[in-house]
Write a protein that holds these residues in place. Structure first.
Motif, short mmCIF file in Angstrom:
data_model
loop_
_atom_site.label_atom_id
_atom_site.label_comp_id
_atom_site.label_asym_id
_atom_site.label_seq_id
_atom_site.Cartn_x
_atom_site.Cartn_y
_atom_site.Cartn_z
N THR A 48 109.84 139.12 54.48
CA THR A 48 109.06 137.88 54.39
C THR A 48 109.95 136.72 54.83
O THR A 48 111.08 136.59 54.34
N VAL A 49 109.44 135.91 55.76
CA VAL A 49 110.18 134.74 56.25
C VAL A 49 109.49 133.50 55.70
O VAL A 49 108.28 133.33 55.86
N PHE A 50 110.27 132.62 55.05
CA PHE A 50 109.73 131.34 54.58
C PHE A 50 110.19 130.25 55.54
O PHE A 50 111.38 130.17 55.86
N GLU A 51 109.26 129.43 55.98
CA GLU A 51 109.61 128.37 56.93
C GLU A 51 109.01 127.05 56.45
O GLU A 51 107.81 126.98 56.16
N SER A 52 109.85 126.01 56.35
CA SER A 52 109.32 124.75 55.83
C SER A 52 108.38 124.05 56.79
O SER A 52 107.43 123.39 56.37
N GLN A 53 108.61 124.19 58.09
CA GLN A 53 107.78 123.47 59.07
C GLN A 53 106.45 124.21 59.31
O GLN A 53 106.30 125.36 58.92
N ALA A 69 118.47 128.78 57.39
CA ALA A 69 118.46 127.31 57.35
C ALA A 69 119.88 126.81 57.61
O ALA A 69 120.85 127.53 57.35
N ASP A 70 120.00 125.61 58.14
CA ASP A 70 121.30 125.00 58.45
C ASP A 70 122.27 125.21 57.27
O ASP A 70 121.94 124.90 56.12
N PHE A 71 123.47 125.74 57.56
CA PHE A 71 124.36 126.18 56.48
C PHE A 71 124.69 125.07 55.48
O PHE A 71 124.49 125.23 54.27
N GLY A 72 125.19 123.93 55.97
CA GLY A 72 125.62 122.85 55.06
C GLY A 72 124.44 122.34 54.24
O GLY A 72 124.56 122.12 53.03
N TRP A 79 117.40 114.04 62.66
CA TRP A 79 117.86 115.45 62.58
C TRP A 79 118.21 115.78 61.13
O TRP A 79 117.92 116.86 60.64
N GLU A 80 118.83 114.81 60.45
CA GLU A 80 119.25 115.07 59.07
C GLU A 80 118.05 115.10 58.13
O GLU A 80 117.83 116.08 57.41
N SER A 81 117.22 114.03 58.18
CA SER A 81 116.18 113.91 57.13
C SER A 81 114.93 114.73 57.45
O SER A 81 114.30 115.26 56.55
N LYS A 82 114.57 114.85 58.74
CA LYS A 82 113.30 115.55 59.04
C LYS A 82 113.50 117.02 59.39
O LYS A 82 112.62 117.83 59.18
N VAL A 83 114.67 117.36 59.97
CA VAL A 83 114.87 118.77 60.38
C VAL A 83 115.79 119.49 59.39
O VAL A 83 115.89 120.72 59.42
N GLY A 84 116.43 118.73 58.48
CA GLY A 84 117.27 119.38 57.47
C GLY A 84 118.58 119.88 58.03
O GLY A 84 118.95 121.04 57.85
N ILE A 85 119.31 118.99 58.75
CA ILE A 85 120.59 119.38 59.34
C ILE A 85 121.69 118.53 58.70
O ILE A 85 121.64 117.29 58.77
N TYR A 86 122.65 119.20 58.09
CA TYR A 86 123.73 118.51 57.38
C TYR A 86 124.41 117.51 58.31
O TYR A 86 124.86 117.86 59.41
#
Ligand SMILES: Cc1cc2nc3c(=O)[nH]c(=O)nc-3n(C[C@H](O)[C@H](O)[C@H](O)COP(=O)(O)OP(=O)(O)OC[C@H]3O[C@@H](n4cnc5c(N)ncnc54)[C@H](O)[C@@H]3O)c2cc1C
Length: 496
Positions: free
Chosen positions: A29-34, A275-278, A424-431
């Motif tokens: 099962t893959v969970f995807e926020s988008q 998901a992005d590691f950081g 990139w940080e707030s909408k895509v979830g990238i540290y």
């Protein structure tokens, strides 16, 4: 009963893992926020235009071809694609341009027009890097789980080629005398979000890969790859749950045992984090539980650059552009230092423009163009307030386009989307908005990168640009192969 695996994120790494594990008979099962699959390799669509959100260069399709073959499919049948020639056009702020051809002899002829004395060296550069890649490839295909893995014969074989004391730029300066050619074969370190003056010399294999194995355009853009992978994974039995962000990873002692979403708790035999590691560590796993990768340890790491993006739906064709167009600023070194050291914006930056309609008219309505403009900038830093800079830097980017013969572009714009490092940080979830993950300096590679069989917990695996081998589609697909293999070994051992 089939063993269950949960994957956090439907980026390219998560989807390749879903294909391999579903084929191996696991319940996936893959969970995807988008609301769509693909992560950074997804699409932006509007008013008949289609843009890749992130990747536009598909290099070295072999890894993904092998993954498709392993699950009984043909990549090129599932996702039609074209090898580009010319591969791209480079224009130099310092003067001159270079049309980079896919054929070695044609490329030698193009180099002769810019720097005749250097042209024959291109063949030697290719021959040297062919051996280097051959020696290094096994290191990219195997996990590095500790110091002892460094002593493997295959890594020792590559040592003479590694030259850890040398930067990528210094390595290329030993091949080519013309400074513009040195940049023509080193700017690819930007694919890793790094300056060629800082990037290890090992990465001369990147430009080699382009000429040896081609730059490919999947029809519809690189996002067609992830859409194709999601389709195949689903046909193999995996479930992809869109718009369902994981809120927490669940543990029993030091073992990952499931995830929690707004729909409830899901238990499993193993958890894979794509998901992005950081971002994932600092939001999904309590700091107190982590041993090596605490919030403090992550914050102290070096991160890649970020990107300022314009996606422009434009009336009319842009015949003056090739498919890929890269402009290297006159003050290239200063531009890189602004990005990586001073963390300020450059007023005359290097930039990249994709004009995919030249190859693939499906990307825009008839007679229109879908232009993708990327300006490398610092990752999130207190020096830059993107709320203030957003509109101003848009003007800087549009002004730069005049350098490629697009002085009139603003009045032709019919669709527009901007993505800044803050987005990139707030909408895509990238540290920190570091679009290419942790930097790829030698201190953050191999066993020093977060490991595929994640060292902080049992039954937790990492895939994607934040783990070994690194960022960029071919190596991300390799990470999926490595982590899937480790996970299957661990689950089989337990069953035995
Ligand atoms: C602008 C840009 C240009 C690039 N250009 C190239 C290129 O030309 N060629 C190339 O090879 N590479 C390129 N890359 C690098 C790299 O290939 C891509 O970034 C790639 O998409 C990274 O894949 P990934 O598997 O690490 O995960 P990602 O693409 O980051 O996907 C991770 C997924 O996890 C999801 N997620 C996050 N948190 C949660 C949560 N809590 N619950 C559920 N889901 C979650 C995200 O929504 C996302 O879908 C580029 C990247 C960027 C940003």
């Amino acid at each position: 009963m089939a063993q269950r695996v949960l994957i956090v994120g439907a980026g390219p790494g998560g989807l390749a893992t879903a294909m391999l594990l579903a084929k191996a008979g696991l319940e996936v099962t893959v969970f995807e926020s988008q609301g769509q699959v693909g992560g950074r390799t997804s699409a932006i669509e509007g008013d008949g235009y289609r843009f890749d959100l992130g990747p536009t260069f598909f290099l070295y399709p072999q890894v993904l071809e092998e993954i498709f073959a392993e699950v009984g499919r043909d990549l090129h049948r599932e996702v039609p694609m074209t090898r580009l020639d010319p591969q791209y056009r480079l224009s130099f702020g310092a003067g001159g341009e270079l049309l980079c051809r896919s054929d070695v002899e044609q490329m030698v002829a193009e180099i002769s027009k810019l720097a005749p004395a250097d042209a024959p060296e291109f063949r030697r550069f290719m021959a040297y890097n062919r051996v280097k890649l051959e020696k290094f490839a096994p290191c990219l295909q195997t996990p590095f789980l500790g110091w002892s893995d460094l002593m493997q014969g295959r890594l020792l074989a590559v040592l003479p080629y590694l030259k850890p004391w040398k930067s990528l730029h210094a390595e290329l300066a030993s091949h080519f005398r013309d400074p513009r050619l040195q940049l023509a074969f080193t700017f690819q370190s930007k694919y890793l979000g790094m300056s060629p003056f800082e990037c290890p010399s090992l990465f001369s294999i990147l430009s080699f890969l382009e000429y040896e194995h081609g730059i490919w355009h999947p029809t519809g853009g690189c996002n067609a790859l992830t859409r194709g992978m999601a389709r195949v994974a689903t046909e193999l039995g995996a479930t992809i749950r869109l718009r369902e962000p994981v809120k927490q990873i669940l543990f029993e002692g030091r073992r990952a045992v499931g995830v929690r979403t707004d729909q409830g708790e899901f238990r499993a035999d193993a958890v894979v984090v794509n998901a992005d590691f950081g971002y994932a560590m600092t939001t999904l796993v309590p700091n107190a539980l982590r041993r090596r990768w605490t919030d403090e340890a992550i914050a102290a790491k070096r991160f890649s650059c970020s990107t300022f993006m314009l996606y422009l739906g434009v009336e009319g064709r842009c015949e003056q552009l090739q498919h890929h167009n890269i402009h290297i600023a006159a003050q290239y070194r200063q531009n890189l230092e602004d990005i990586e050291k001073r963390h300020v914006l450059t007023e005359d930056p290097s930039f990249y423009v994709e004009n995919p309609c030249r190859t693939d008219p499906s990307m825009a309505p008839p007679g229109h163009s879908a232009l993708y403009v990327l300006v490398p900038v610092s990752h999130q830093h207190p020096n830059i307030d993107w709320q203030k800079e957003r509109a101003r830097y848009r003007q800087v980017a549009l002004r730069q386009l005049a350098k490629l013969g697009l002085a009139d572009i603003e009045k032709r714009i019919r669709f527009e989307r901007i993505v800044t490092p803050a987005d990139w940080e707030s909408k895509v979830g990238i540290y920190r908005g570091a679009t290419f993950n942790l930097a790829h300096n030698l201190g953050q590679m191999l066993h020093l990168r977060p490991r595929n069989r994640f060292e902080d917990f049992d039954r937790m695996y990492l895939v994607g640009g934040g783990t070994h081998p690194g960022s960029g589609l071919p190596v991300i697909f390799e990470s999926a192969r490595i982590s899937s293999r480790l996970l299957l070994e661990d689950l089989h051992r337990r069953r035995d």
